[in-house]
Scaffold this motif. Structure first.
Motif, PDB file in Angstrom:
ATOM      1  N   GLU B   4       0.832  -1.199   0.000  1.00 14.95           N
ATOM      2  CA  GLU B   4       0.000   0.000   0.000  1.00 14.95           C
ATOM      3  C   GLU B   4       0.874   1.259   0.000  1.00 14.95           C
ATOM      4  O   GLU B   4       0.556   2.256  -0.635  1.00 14.95           O
ATOM      5  N   THR B   5       2.009   1.186   0.689  1.00 10.58           N
ATOM      6  CA  THR B   5       2.824   2.395   0.881  1.00 10.58           C
ATOM      7  C   THR B   5       4.165   2.327   0.161  1.00 10.58           C
ATOM      8  O   THR B   5       4.938   3.276   0.219  1.00 10.58           O
ATOM      9  N   LEU B   6       4.461   1.189  -0.467  1.00  8.81           N
ATOM     10  CA  LEU B   6       5.742   1.017  -1.149  1.00  8.81           C
ATOM     11  C   LEU B   6       5.516   0.537  -2.558  1.00  8.81           C
ATOM     12  O   LEU B   6       4.485  -0.073  -2.866  1.00  8.81           O
ATOM     13  N   ALA B  15      16.677  -4.818  -7.169  1.00 11.69           N
ATOM     14  CA  ALA B  15      15.346  -4.503  -6.639  1.00 11.69           C
ATOM     15  C   ALA B  15      15.292  -3.012  -6.351  1.00 11.69           C
ATOM     16  O   ALA B  15      16.234  -2.451  -5.787  1.00 11.69           O
ATOM     17  N   THR B  16      14.209  -2.360  -6.760  1.00  9.33           N
ATOM     18  CA  THR B  16      14.030  -0.945  -6.442  1.00  9.33           C
ATOM     19  C   THR B  16      12.831  -0.807  -5.513  1.00  9.33           C
ATOM     20  O   THR B  16      11.723  -1.215  -5.851  1.00  9.33           O
ATOM     21  N   VAL B  17      13.091  -0.242  -4.328  1.00 15.14           N
ATOM     22  CA  VAL B  17      12.033   0.004  -3.352  1.00 15.14           C
ATOM     23  C   VAL B  17      11.764   1.502  -3.351  1.00 15.14           C
ATOM     24  O   VAL B  17      12.687   2.305  -3.194  1.00 15.14           O
ATOM     25  N   THR B  18      10.499   1.871  -3.559  1.00 12.21           N
ATOM     26  CA  THR B  18      10.141   3.288  -3.579  1.00 12.21           C
ATOM     27  C   THR B  18       9.164   3.579  -2.447  1.00 12.21           C
ATOM     28  O   THR B  18       8.118   2.935  -2.350  1.00 12.21           O
ATOM     29  N   LEU B  19       9.537   4.524  -1.584  1.00 13.75           N
ATOM     30  CA  LEU B  19       8.613   4.985  -0.538  1.00 13.75           C
ATOM     31  C   LEU B  19       7.515   5.750  -1.260  1.00 13.75           C
ATOM     32  O   LEU B  19       7.789   6.741  -1.948  1.00 13.75           O
ATOM     33  N   ASN B  20       6.275   5.305  -1.107  1.00 10.62           N
ATOM     34  CA  ASN B  20       5.240   5.796  -2.014  1.00 10.62           C
ATOM     35  C   ASN B  20       4.057   6.432  -1.290  1.00 10.62           C
ATOM     36  O   ASN B  20       2.923   5.969  -1.393  1.00 10.62           O
ATOM     37  N   ARG B  21       4.351   7.504  -0.563  1.00  9.81           N
ATOM     38  CA  ARG B  21       3.273   8.329   0.002  1.00  9.81           C
ATOM     39  C   ARG B  21       3.600   9.782  -0.328  1.00  9.81           C
ATOM     40  O   ARG B  21       3.789  10.615   0.580  1.00  9.81           O
TER      41      ARG B  21
END
Lengths: 262, 258
Positions: B4-6, B15-21
């Motif tokens: 929900e948030t990443l 691997a690309t992790v994006t903080l998504n808020r």
């Protein structure tokens, strides 16, 4: 409080302590110890500014024997161990305003301070080896504040090696360089900005940083979490977030726990 | 697994992790803490992933730290937040580092982490920076440590910066709270940030480094990372013993130039 060798001027939450002499004599050691103690136990005071007079901040001890920590005729070793900021267990921040030359055991103030501001005329040096002395205390406190090669050069180069204000800033030893005439004003403004925060938060942050200084990362985290968890019981840790959410100025618990040493 | 948030994407070992808020400047709220916990577990377990890039969504912030709106509203109702419960239950937090779940190193992820700081970074966001192997950042941004301005304590964040910048920078950042900023140029001068890039070059450069690292032997790479991190965790003598043991086991001790 009145002193002979130092000035002690509390204004609001900030006390300015001024070294009136260029070197640290037994009297200065004793009075500084008393000044730090007064600062620590005065609930109205949150932050101290320490500065010197004229073109000199501090040139070190008047008798190098003191810096060996030997108990002298007046139990000087004991005074020595307590006049420094951390050795008095003061978690209230100390802002250093290095107004001029800072040398030998004067560098221990830099090693133990929280914020270090200096004038554009300041210099930093460890000339002890030129006199057959060892700057052991200074090196220990500066080891994580300077890159090792810069510290080696300072400690081994004697009188020939000294850092200018701008070089000290580039290396991170000093955080802000200010024109000499503005130095104390800037340091006081920084001290007042710190005093406007949650005092309990600031003292917990200081305890986290200073108590973990000698630890590796994991042990440091454990130390910091322990301090921080203990702090969470205080009022400010709820007031701060609530004030943020309500878009109002936080009302910190004034002076509460100010004298505690974590 | 979807979040929900990443955002999580995987390509060619990276691997690309994006903080998504982005609407909350990528603040760490309860769900994000939980999902970061999950994402690090997943990355650790996935052998196709060799290198990780961490970045934030949107143009404004990399991460603004703990979501103080969420926390403040919960406290105003007399409640607690998920993070408090994580911290205060099971075992004391200082005995269980997974209570600080957003950092990859607390999950034994020894795959290199490249932090691509795409905007301002504050509070808990700094823990990502202090937890990375390579830190890239865009021009014009700054780092900030506002904990004491909201009644909090910068505990793990400043510990993760220790050793990365001269010690004197830590109290200067930590005590002045919102009244202070560490501009990216100064962060670069001090060594906290390795490269400062134009915004449109950031992810390209992160992928360039990641791809290079992903081409190396993955086991050797993780061992080398473990060795470097060991030196943060322990003291010199321990490091020498550990390094000697690794060297005897055939691992090199110098990370290849990337």
């Amino acid at each position: 409080m009145t002193f002979e060798t130092i000035g002690y001027q509390p204004v609001g939450a900030v006390v300015t302590i001024t070294l009136k002499e260029q070197r640290l004599s037994p009297s200065v050691h004793r009075e500084l110890y008393q000044a730090w103690k007064a600062f620590r136990y005065d609930p109205a005071l949150q932050v101290a500014v320490l500065t010197g007079s004229g073109a000199v901040f501090c040139l070190g001890d008047s008798d190098p024997a003191y810096s060996l920590g030997r108990p002298g005729p007046e139990a000087l070793g004991w005074w020595y161990e307590h006049y420094r900021v951390r050795e008095s267990n003061v978690w209230k921040p100390v802002v250093l305003a290095v107004n001029g030359d800072c040398a030998a055991s004067g560098m221990t103030f830099v090693g133990q301070a929280d914020l270090v501001l200096c004038s554009d005329q300041a210099t930093f040096s460890l000339p002890q080896v030129a006199d057959g002395e060892v700057p052991w205390r200074e090196v220990a406190y500066l080891a994580d504040r300077l890159p090792l090669p810069a510290l080696s050069r300072l400690a081994l180069g004697g009188r020939r090696a000294s850092l200018s204000a701008s070089r000290a800033q580039a290396l991170g030893l000093v955080q802000e360089v200010v024109p000499a005439t503005d130095l104390v004003d800037r340091a006081t403004a920084r001290a007042e900005a710190i005093a406007a925060q949650s005092g309990d938060s600031v003292r917990a942050a200081a305890a986290c940083l200073h108590l973990s200084r000698d630890l590796g990362y994991l042990d440091g985290l454990m130390m910091a979490f322990s301090v921080s968890d203990r702090y969470q019981a205080g009022r400010d840790s709820r007031e701060g977030p609530i004030a943020f959410a309500e878009k109002r100025r936080a009302e910190w618990s004034a002076g509460e726990g100010a004298a505690s040493s974590t | 697994m979807s979040f929900e948030t990443l955002l999580l994407s995987r390509q060619d070992g990276v691997a690309t992790v994006t903080l998504n808020r982005p609407e909350r400047l990528n603040a760490l709220n309860g769900p994000m803490h939980k999902e970061l916990f999950q994402v690090w577990q997943e990355i650790r377990a996935d052998d196709t992933v060799r290198v990780v890039i961490l970045t934030g969504a949107g143009d404004r912030a990399f991460c603004s730290g703990a979501d103080m709106k969420e926390r403040g509203e919960a406290y105003a109702r007399g409640g607690t937040i998920e993070r408090d419960r994580v911290n205060n239950t099971l075992v004391p937090r200082h005995l269980d580092l997974s209570g600080f779940p957003h950092q990859h190193s607390h999950h034994d992820v020894w795959k290199p982490l490249i932090c691509a700081v795409n905007g301002i970074c504050a509070g808990g966001g700094n823990a990502f920076v202090g937890d990375s192997d390579v830190v890239l950042a865009i021009e014009g941004i700054y780092f900030m440590e506002p904990h004491v301005s909201v009644g909090m304590v910068p505990a793990g964040e400043m510990q993760s910066f220790a050793g990365r910048v001269p010690w004197g920078i830590l109290p200067w950042l930590a005590y002045l709270g919102r009244y202070n900023r560490l501009p990216v140029e100064r962060a670069h001068q001090l060594g906290l940030v390795q490269e400062v890039l134009p915004r449109d070059r950031l992810m390209e450069r992160a992928r360039e480094i990641a791809t290079r690292l992903a081409s190396l032997d993955p086991v050797q790479l993780q061992r080398r990372k473990a060795l470097l991190w060991q030196s943060r965790f322990h003291r010199l003598r321990d490091n020498l013993d550990f390094g000697a043991a690794l060297a005897r086991s055939g691992a090199g001790i110098v990370l290849n130039d990337v």
